[in-house]
Design a protein around this motif. Sequence first.
Motif, PDB file in Angstrom:
ATOM      1  N   THR B 186       0.821  -1.215   0.000  1.00  0.00           N
ATOM      2  CA  THR B 186       0.000   0.000   0.000  1.00  0.00           C
ATOM      3  C   THR B 186       0.858   1.269   0.000  1.00  0.00           C
ATOM      4  N   ALA B 187       2.174   1.105   0.243  1.00  0.00           N
ATOM      5  CA  ALA B 187       3.084   2.250   0.106  1.00  0.00           C
ATOM      6  C   ALA B 187       3.108   2.757  -1.336  1.00  0.00           C
ATOM      7  N   ARG B 188       2.744   1.873  -2.287  1.00  0.00           N
ATOM      8  CA  ARG B 188       2.630   2.332  -3.679  1.00  0.00           C
ATOM      9  C   ARG B 188       1.606   3.467  -3.779  1.00  0.00           C
ATOM     10  N   GLY B 189       0.564   3.349  -2.967  1.00  0.00           N
ATOM     11  CA  GLY B 189      -0.480   4.380  -2.967  1.00  0.00           C
ATOM     12  C   GLY B 189      -0.005   5.684  -2.353  1.00  0.00           C
ATOM     13  N   THR B 190       0.622   5.617  -1.184  1.00  0.00           N
ATOM     14  CA  THR B 190       1.017   6.874  -0.533  1.00  0.00           C
ATOM     15  C   THR B 190       2.183   7.532  -1.263  1.00  0.00           C
ATOM     16  N   GLU B 191       3.093   6.722  -1.830  1.00  0.00           N
ATOM     17  CA  GLU B 191       4.175   7.336  -2.607  1.00  0.00           C
ATOM     18  C   GLU B 191       3.615   7.992  -3.873  1.00  0.00           C
TER      19      GLU B 191
END
Lengths: 216, 216
Positions: B186-191
Amino acid sequence: MRIAILGTGMVGETLGSKLVALGHEVRMGSRTADNPKAAAWVKKAGGKASQGTFADAAAFSELLFNCTLGAASLDVLKAAGAESLRGKVLVDVSNPLDFTKGMPPVLYTQPTDSLGEQLQRAFPDLKVVKTLNTMSCEVMVDPARVPGDHDVFVSGNDADAKARVKQLLSEGFGWKHIIDLGDLTTARGTEAFLPLWLRLWGSLRTGDFNIHVVKR
Amino acid sequence: MRIAILGTGMVGETLGSKLVALGHEVRMGSRTADNPKAAAWVKKAGGKASQGTFADAAAFSELLFNCTLGAASLDVLKAAGAESLRGKVLVDVSNPLDFTKGMPPVLYTQPTDSLGEQLQRAFPDLKVVKTLNTMSCEVMVDPARVPGDHDVFVSGNDADAKARVKQLLSEGFGWKHIIDLGDLTTARGTEAFLPLWLRLWGSLRTGDFNIHVVKR
């Protein structure tokens, strides 16, 4: 106003029905003049709803909504025809999502580009306004279904076109907070929000949400 | 707690100073043991502030903050050393931004990956928690400077590590709204939020803002 909805999916249906309810003449465009999904929508939406090919809908309209899948949008505008698009406003609510690599879908555009800009480059006489692409279609046309303050973003190169779209957003759909990010390159920002939107959707287990930008 | 700050930039300084003010023992790591920026910070932060190499800081710490540039992060962790990182929590506040293509910078990661995951893959025994990367460093350590409700996101594969970081965010930094998005993918989303953050920064002309997720 005479409005074209390009695309017969849920986004097109929802936006089309809202625009009909607001009293607009709305023609839903698709590949064929007798598309059964468009026919079902015309029956359901009533009022001044009609259907036709992409070219029919574009020729009929003063303003268009691009509600097609991102990957199909360029071909759809080609089918609509450059002559019928000349000088008109295209409200681009689509996102450049690639569904072929599993879920969630991912952006297929390069980080120095956006779908909105791709459409604008292909049709320089069209006035592309990117907006509403950062939320579910239910929230697009009924912001009040999510309580409290939250925002819609607008990107575009033509100030008059943006002004017309903002008026429709506020007076038509009821948007209280519209953030004008600037020219169409800023669509890179709102399209890039989709990966986070998709993760929030997965985490919150509902599409009935939106974001509010809070400033000091 | 003994905490390492990797990186001597503004983000490292700001986080380091806040952690010292909270009473933690904080060692700022850099390429050399006598880095002048780290020395200036130690003098300014006072308290239990110290400096050292990346390896010194990592060996000293129970928990680390990655405050280096995204493109440098992997090399910095290699310099810190896998042995010193084993079993520890890395709070990754960095973003994979490429500054070589003009402003605003763009993400250099593929949409099916994230910097957080890259660090996790390279150091499987490290517990990477991605958080705080969606805002300015002033807001990271002082959410109250932006009025009203707004949110910080957390992504990570290790539940205990996330719990420790959430406690630091709430009890230490004063975060009232923490959204756990799930695993480190989900870090793909925040990045991917960074391109929108950068456009908002350009439009609002301040970094003193954040977003709040509003749900029905």
